[in-house]
Design a protein around this motif. Structure first.
Motif, PDB file in Angstrom:
ATOM      1  N   ILE A 241       0.816  -1.207   0.000  1.00  0.00           N
ATOM      2  CA  ILE A 241       0.000   0.000   0.000  1.00  0.00           C
ATOM      3  C   ILE A 241       0.850   1.258   0.000  1.00  0.00           C
ATOM      4  O   ILE A 241       0.642   2.181  -0.794  1.00  0.00           O
ATOM      5  CB  ILE A 241      -0.958   0.000   1.214  1.00  0.00           C
ATOM      6  CG1 ILE A 241      -2.101  -0.990   0.994  1.00  0.00           C
ATOM      7  CG2 ILE A 241      -1.534   1.395   1.456  1.00  0.00           C
ATOM      8  CD1 ILE A 241      -3.068  -1.089   2.143  1.00  0.00           C
ATOM      9  N   GLU A 242       1.820   1.343   0.909  1.00  0.00           N
ATOM     10  CA  GLU A 242       2.595   2.574   1.051  1.00  0.00           C
ATOM     11  C   GLU A 242       3.369   2.914  -0.211  1.00  0.00           C
ATOM     12  O   GLU A 242       3.456   4.079  -0.606  1.00  0.00           O
ATOM     13  CB  GLU A 242       3.548   2.468   2.244  1.00  0.00           C
ATOM     14  CG  GLU A 242       2.842   2.484   3.596  1.00  0.00           C
ATOM     15  CD  GLU A 242       3.818   2.553   4.749  1.00  0.00           C
ATOM     16  OE1 GLU A 242       5.039   2.710   4.491  1.00  0.00           O
ATOM     17  OE2 GLU A 242       3.373   2.463   5.901  1.00  0.00           O
ATOM     18  N   GLU A 243       3.933   1.895  -0.857  1.00  0.00           N
ATOM     19  CA  GLU A 243       4.721   2.151  -2.060  1.00  0.00           C
ATOM     20  C   GLU A 243       3.835   2.641  -3.206  1.00  0.00           C
ATOM     21  O   GLU A 243       4.219   3.549  -3.951  1.00  0.00           O
ATOM     22  CB  GLU A 243       5.464   0.879  -2.480  1.00  0.00           C
ATOM     23  CG  GLU A 243       6.480   1.084  -3.591  1.00  0.00           C
ATOM     24  CD  GLU A 243       7.668   1.926  -3.162  1.00  0.00           C
ATOM     25  OE1 GLU A 243       8.382   2.415  -4.055  1.00  0.00           O
ATOM     26  OE2 GLU A 243       7.887   2.106  -1.949  1.00  0.00           O
ATOM     27  N   VAL A 244       2.656   2.060  -3.346  1.00  0.00           N
ATOM     28  CA  VAL A 244       1.741   2.494  -4.408  1.00  0.00           C
ATOM     29  C   VAL A 244       1.232   3.905  -4.120  1.00  0.00           C
ATOM     30  O   VAL A 244       1.139   4.745  -5.027  1.00  0.00           O
ATOM     31  CB  VAL A 244       0.567   1.511  -4.560  1.00  0.00           C
ATOM     32  CG1 VAL A 244      -0.464   2.047  -5.548  1.00  0.00           C
ATOM     33  CG2 VAL A 244       1.071   0.149  -5.036  1.00  0.00           C
ATOM     34  N   GLN A 245       0.909   4.181  -2.864  1.00  0.00           N
ATOM     35  CA  GLN A 245       0.514   5.541  -2.482  1.00  0.00           C
ATOM     36  C   GLN A 245       1.597   6.542  -2.859  1.00  0.00           C
ATOM     37  O   GLN A 245       1.334   7.585  -3.464  1.00  0.00           O
ATOM     38  CB  GLN A 245       0.285   5.625  -0.974  1.00  0.00           C
ATOM     39  CG  GLN A 245      -1.106   5.294  -0.501  1.00  0.00           C
ATOM     40  CD  GLN A 245      -1.230   5.539   0.979  1.00  0.00           C
ATOM     41  OE1 GLN A 245      -0.463   5.023   1.777  1.00  0.00           O
ATOM     42  NE2 GLN A 245      -2.208   6.340   1.359  1.00  0.00           N
ATOM     43  N   ARG A 246       2.811   6.232  -2.449  1.00  0.00           N
ATOM     44  CA  ARG A 246       3.941   7.128  -2.721  1.00  0.00           C
ATOM     45  C   ARG A 246       4.116   7.316  -4.226  1.00  0.00           C
ATOM     46  O   ARG A 246       4.342   8.427  -4.706  1.00  0.00           O
ATOM     47  CB  ARG A 246       5.214   6.568  -2.100  1.00  0.00           C
ATOM     48  CG  ARG A 246       6.419   7.504  -2.226  1.00  0.00           C
ATOM     49  CD  ARG A 246       7.668   6.869  -1.648  1.00  0.00           C
ATOM     50  NE  ARG A 246       7.536   6.641  -0.220  1.00  0.00           N
ATOM     51  CZ  ARG A 246       7.487   5.442   0.346  1.00  0.00           C
ATOM     52  NH1 ARG A 246       7.531   4.343  -0.396  1.00  0.00           N
ATOM     53  NH2 ARG A 246       7.373   5.320   1.645  1.00  0.00           N
ATOM     54  N   GLY A 247       4.013   6.226  -4.968  1.00  0.00           N
ATOM     55  CA  GLY A 247       4.162   6.304  -6.416  1.00  0.00           C
ATOM     56  C   GLY A 247       3.106   7.184  -7.054  1.00  0.00           C
ATOM     57  O   GLY A 247       3.407   7.997  -7.936  1.00  0.00           O
ATOM     58  N   CYS A 248       1.856   7.039  -6.606  1.00  0.00           N
ATOM     59  CA  CYS A 248       0.771   7.871  -7.148  1.00  0.00           C
ATOM     60  C   CYS A 248       1.028   9.343  -6.849  1.00  0.00           C
ATOM     61  O   CYS A 248       0.834  10.212  -7.716  1.00  0.00           O
ATOM     62  CB  CYS A 248      -0.564   7.446  -6.545  1.00  0.00           C
ATOM     63  SG  CYS A 248      -1.243   5.895  -7.198  1.00  0.00           S
ATOM     64  N   ARG A 249       1.468   9.630  -5.639  1.00  0.00           N
ATOM     65  CA  ARG A 249       1.678  11.029  -5.249  1.00  0.00           C
ATOM     66  C   ARG A 249       2.830  11.665  -6.028  1.00  0.00           C
ATOM     67  O   ARG A 249       2.708  12.797  -6.516  1.00  0.00           O
ATOM     68  CB  ARG A 249       1.953  11.098  -3.740  1.00  0.00           C
ATOM     69  CG  ARG A 249       0.704  10.882  -2.898  1.00  0.00           C
ATOM     70  CD  ARG A 249       1.021  10.627  -1.447  1.00  0.00           C
ATOM     71  NE  ARG A 249      -0.206  10.576  -0.651  1.00  0.00           N
ATOM     72  CZ  ARG A 249      -0.300   9.998   0.533  1.00  0.00           C
ATOM     73  NH1 ARG A 249       0.769   9.396   1.063  1.00  0.00           N
ATOM     74  NH2 ARG A 249      -1.440  10.003   1.201  1.00  0.00           N
ATOM     75  N   ILE A 250       3.934  10.952  -6.134  1.00  0.00           N
ATOM     76  CA  ILE A 250       5.078  11.509  -6.854  1.00  0.00           C
ATOM     77  C   ILE A 250       4.735  11.703  -8.329  1.00  0.00           C
ATOM     78  O   ILE A 250       5.036  12.743  -8.922  1.00  0.00           O
ATOM     79  CB  ILE A 250       6.316  10.611  -6.697  1.00  0.00           C
ATOM     80  CG1 ILE A 250       6.798  10.624  -5.236  1.00  0.00           C
ATOM     81  CG2 ILE A 250       7.451  11.073  -7.623  1.00  0.00           C
ATOM     82  CD1 ILE A 250       7.965   9.688  -4.959  1.00  0.00           C
ATOM     83  N   LEU A 251       4.083  10.706  -8.929  1.00  0.00           N
ATOM     84  CA  LEU A 251       3.725  10.816 -10.341  1.00  0.00           C
ATOM     85  C   LEU A 251       2.743  11.971 -10.559  1.00  0.00           C
ATOM     86  O   LEU A 251       2.825  12.674 -11.570  1.00  0.00           O
ATOM     87  CB  LEU A 251       3.129   9.502 -10.844  1.00  0.00           C
ATOM     88  CG  LEU A 251       2.827   9.427 -12.346  1.00  0.00           C
ATOM     89  CD1 LEU A 251       4.076   9.707 -13.172  1.00  0.00           C
ATOM     90  CD2 LEU A 251       2.258   8.063 -12.704  1.00  0.00           C
ATOM     91  N   ALA A 252       1.835  12.184  -9.612  1.00  0.00           N
ATOM     92  CA  ALA A 252       0.895  13.299  -9.725  1.00  0.00           C
ATOM     93  C   ALA A 252       1.635  14.636  -9.810  1.00  0.00           C
ATOM     94  O   ALA A 252       1.306  15.499 -10.625  1.00  0.00           O
ATOM     95  CB  ALA A 252      -0.074  13.314  -8.541  1.00  0.00           C
ATOM     96  N   VAL A 253       2.667  14.802  -8.961  1.00  0.00           N
ATOM     97  CA  VAL A 253       3.444  16.042  -8.988  1.00  0.00           C
ATOM     98  C   VAL A 253       4.210  16.167 -10.301  1.00  0.00           C
ATOM     99  O   VAL A 253       4.241  17.229 -10.929  1.00  0.00           O
ATOM    100  CB  VAL A 253       4.425  16.105  -7.800  1.00  0.00           C
ATOM    101  CG1 VAL A 253       5.322  17.347  -7.903  1.00  0.00           C
ATOM    102  CG2 VAL A 253       3.671  16.126  -6.472  1.00  0.00           C
TER     103      VAL A 253
END
Length: 226
Positions: free
Chosen positions: A161-173
């Motif tokens: 979960i945490e890695e996918v969350q982080r990935g979504c957030r970074i990619l969004a930026v």
């Protein structure tokens, strides 16, 4: 590409350009300062990614989902005779909206995964309305969310979960056309990423250009992370 490059030269050049843009922006408009501050944060995230290659792979996988099956499904259902117009609408912050909302939904609904698509669709539509962005068909947003969610849900089981969350957030930026004007990205991506991916210099710059409430939440989050 910058994050994967074993040589730090281009990343250093990007940082030098960012620092120069920030210095020059001090004599310009508030909008120019917001752009320079969010660019500084983006440079920090690229540097952080260069030291965390597993997250790069996660981001690439998420990006491939959006660029592959999601776009194909939307083109098929909504492309019609004006595919360029539909693509233009999609590039008006839909993807960063989707990524930020998915990251939020994962956190809030980790025990009720089947409800995530409905929740994400609602969050995107409400966010776009609140920010005065172009209106998108509910069905178009819903289809984009459902098509993206199934492979992302599979990633959660394999990546965490945490890695996918982080990935979504970074990619969004990284893909947002104007994070300095996109409140959902500021609140749902930059704010949580500040704890681990941003240097103090970039945080200070963001504090100078973002609203007081955002700054307060940033500082509270940093205290909680200590």
């Amino acid at each position: 590409m910058l994050a994967r490059d074993p040589s730090p030269a281009d990343r250093q050049q990007a940082r030098d350009n960012s620092d120069r843009a920030w210095a020059e922006a001090q004599q310009k408009s508030p909008k120019s300062r917001r752009i320079a501050a969010t660019d500084s944060a983006t440079v920090d995230l690229v540097d952080w990614l260069s030291e965390n290659p597993d997250t790069i792979d996660c981001i690439q996988e998420i990006g491939d989902i959006l660029a592959g099956p999601v776009i194909q499904e939307l083109d098929k259902r909504f492309g019609g005779s004006k595919p360029r117009e539909i693509r233009r609408q999609l590039n008006s912050h839909l993807w960063c909206d989707l990524l930020v909302a998915v990251a939020e939904a994962i956190e809030k609904l980790s025990k009720a995964m089947d409800r995530v698509p409905e929740y994400v669709t609602t969050v995107i539509l409400q966010s776009r309305k609140a920010e005065g962005r172009s209106v998108l068909l509910d069905a178009l947003v819903g289809l984009a969310v459902r098509t993206a969610w199934e492979p992302i849900k599979s990633m959660i089981h394999t990546t965490g979960i945490e890695e996918v969350q982080r990935g979504c957030r970074i990619l969004a930026v990284l893909i947002c056309p104007a994070p300095e004007n996109h409140k959902a990205v500021q609140d749902g991506a930059l704010l949580p990423l500040a704890k681990e991916g941003l240097l103090e210099t970039s945080r200070e710059r963001l504090e100078q250009v973002f609203p007081e409430d955002w700054v307060r939440r940033l500082r509270e989050g940093l205290v909680g992370a200590e």
